[in-house]
Design a protein around this motif. Structure first.
Motif, mmCIF file in Angstrom:
data_model
loop_
_atom_site.group_PDB
_atom_site.id
_atom_site.type_symbol
_atom_site.label_atom_id
_atom_site.label_comp_id
_atom_site.label_asym_id
_atom_site.label_seq_id
_atom_site.Cartn_x
_atom_site.Cartn_y
_atom_site.Cartn_z
ATOM 1 N N ALA A 123 -30.134 -15.152 -23.722
ATOM 2 C CA ALA A 123 -30.323 -15.816 -22.427
ATOM 3 C C ALA A 123 -29.059 -15.716 -21.584
ATOM 4 C CB ALA A 123 -30.711 -17.272 -22.640
ATOM 5 N N CYS A 124 -27.916 -15.893 -22.217
ATOM 6 C CA CYS A 124 -26.635 -15.783 -21.516
ATOM 7 C C CYS A 124 -26.457 -14.385 -20.939
ATOM 8 C CB CYS A 124 -25.504 -16.121 -22.486
ATOM 9 S SG CYS A 124 -23.837 -15.909 -21.820
ATOM 10 N N GLN A 125 -26.733 -13.370 -21.753
ATOM 11 C CA GLN A 125 -26.529 -11.996 -21.301
ATOM 12 C C GLN A 125 -27.519 -11.599 -20.207
ATOM 13 O OE1 GLN A 125 -24.315 -9.750 -21.711
ATOM 14 N NE2 GLN A 125 -23.195 -10.115 -23.604
ATOM 15 N N HIS A 153 -26.352 -10.313 -16.504
ATOM 16 C CA HIS A 153 -26.783 -9.025 -15.959
ATOM 17 C C HIS A 153 -27.576 -9.172 -14.658
ATOM 18 C CE1 HIS A 153 -25.604 -7.387 -19.899
ATOM 19 N NE2 HIS A 153 -25.664 -6.203 -19.333
ATOM 20 N N SER A 154 -27.830 -10.397 -14.235
ATOM 21 C CA SER A 154 -28.611 -10.635 -13.024
ATOM 22 C C SER A 154 -27.697 -10.956 -11.845
ATOM 23 C CB SER A 154 -29.584 -11.791 -13.248
ATOM 24 O OG SER A 154 -28.891 -13.033 -13.286
ATOM 25 N N CYS A 213 -20.634 -16.793 -13.163
ATOM 26 C CA CYS A 213 -20.109 -16.701 -14.531
ATOM 27 C C CYS A 213 -19.450 -15.355 -14.777
ATOM 28 C CB CYS A 213 -21.236 -16.909 -15.542
ATOM 29 S SG CYS A 213 -21.864 -18.594 -15.640
ATOM 30 N N ARG A 214 -20.042 -14.297 -14.251
ATOM 31 C CA ARG A 214 -19.540 -12.946 -14.499
ATOM 32 C C ARG A 214 -18.173 -12.740 -13.854
ATOM 33 N NH1 ARG A 214 -23.867 -10.659 -12.772
ATOM 34 N NH2 ARG A 214 -23.108 -10.103 -10.696
ATOM 35 N N ALA A 244 -16.028 -7.178 -20.562
ATOM 36 C CA ALA A 244 -16.082 -6.672 -21.938
ATOM 37 C C ALA A 244 -17.262 -7.268 -22.689
ATOM 38 C CB ALA A 244 -14.771 -6.991 -22.647
ATOM 39 N N PHE A 245 -17.524 -8.548 -22.481
ATOM 40 C CA PHE A 245 -18.641 -9.230 -23.135
ATOM 41 C C PHE A 245 -19.974 -8.622 -22.703
ATOM 42 C CE2 PHE A 245 -21.343 -13.257 -23.202
ATOM 43 C CZ PHE A 245 -21.669 -13.125 -24.550
ATOM 44 N N VAL A 246 -20.133 -8.384 -21.409
ATOM 45 C CA VAL A 246 -21.361 -7.789 -20.893
ATOM 46 C C VAL A 246 -21.533 -6.366 -21.417
ATOM 47 C CG1 VAL A 246 -22.482 -6.960 -18.788
ATOM 48 C CG2 VAL A 246 -21.449 -9.227 -18.828
#
Length: 225
Positions: free
Chosen positions: A169-171, A175-176, A182-183, A212-214
């Motif tokens: 859900a976080c990812q 990506h949206s 947050c990004r 990096a997380f994304v």
């Protein structure tokens, strides 16, 4: 410890906890004191951004910067450096953080630090042969946090009290278009912790870590990041 803290600050680092390890703690042999090091905000990011590692285009610039800077501290203090990227086997940094008496489980399940809040991170550790005197550990901060805003701030409920971290859900949110806050500025739930306000983390640093997380998300459901 004050001299070591000053030497760390000169390199953009802060002492984030220390303890006297025992045989079960996974510290290097003959360690008298193990000291955890994290970013010294807000000085840390400009120092890293101006470094050769940040400019050379090679992989893992922050890990390489950390190894150079903390490695130099280890040489100067006649100790041994350890890093989260060492391994496998991986050094037990989360265990060391809790053993330091300055990091505690939060309602979200993430560790919360007594001064850095939910934005705590560890760039490495120094294992020193001498047994240094250490201060009394602080009380855990979350029980006295009246509103616990970290538990209600995540816009998609990926981080909630008593529930596993919903990485998928976080990812999807990151990506949206809706995930830009947050990004670009870092996790809203982690920033909502009152203690996190102490760090004054720069947006460029948050965006670096979030990118990096994304990028490293596999797209698979479930699991812990």
């Amino acid at each position: 410890m004050e001299a070591l803290a000053a030497a760390a600050r000169a390199r953009g680092l802060a002492l984030r906890g220390a303890f006297h390890p025992g045989p079960a703690d996974g510290a290097p042999p003959d360690t008298g004191t193990l000291i955890l090091l994290g970013p010294d905000e807000p000085r840390f990011w400009p120092l890293f951004a101006a470094s050769p590692e940040a400019a050379d285009g090679a992989a893992h610039p922050l890990d390489r910067w950390s190894k150079r800077e903390i490695g130099a501290l280890a040489v100067a203090w006649r100790g041994t450096a350890r890093f989260p990227s060492d391994g496998p086997p991986w050094p037990p940094f989360l265990h060391w953080a809790q053993r330091s008496g300055r990091a505690f489980p939060s309602p979200l399940g993430l560790l919360v630090h007594d001064t850095a809040g939910l934005l705590i991170s560890y760039r490495g550790a120094l294992a020193l042969p001498q047994r240094l005197p250490l201060p009394e550990p602080p009380e855990a901060p979350c029980p006295s946090c009246e509103h616990q805003p970290c538990t209600t701030t995540c816009p998609v409920g990926a981080l909630r009290a008593g529930a596993p971290y919903d990485v998928a859900a976080c990812q999807r949110h990151l990506h949206s278009d809706a995930g830009a806050e947050c990004r670009d500025r870092g996790c809203l739930a982690r920033r909502a912790c009152p203690l996190s306000q102490n760090l004054h983390r720069q947006d460029a640093q948050a965006a670096f870590h979030m990118a990096a997380f994304v990028k490293n998300w596999s797209g698979k459901e479930g699991g812990q990041a």
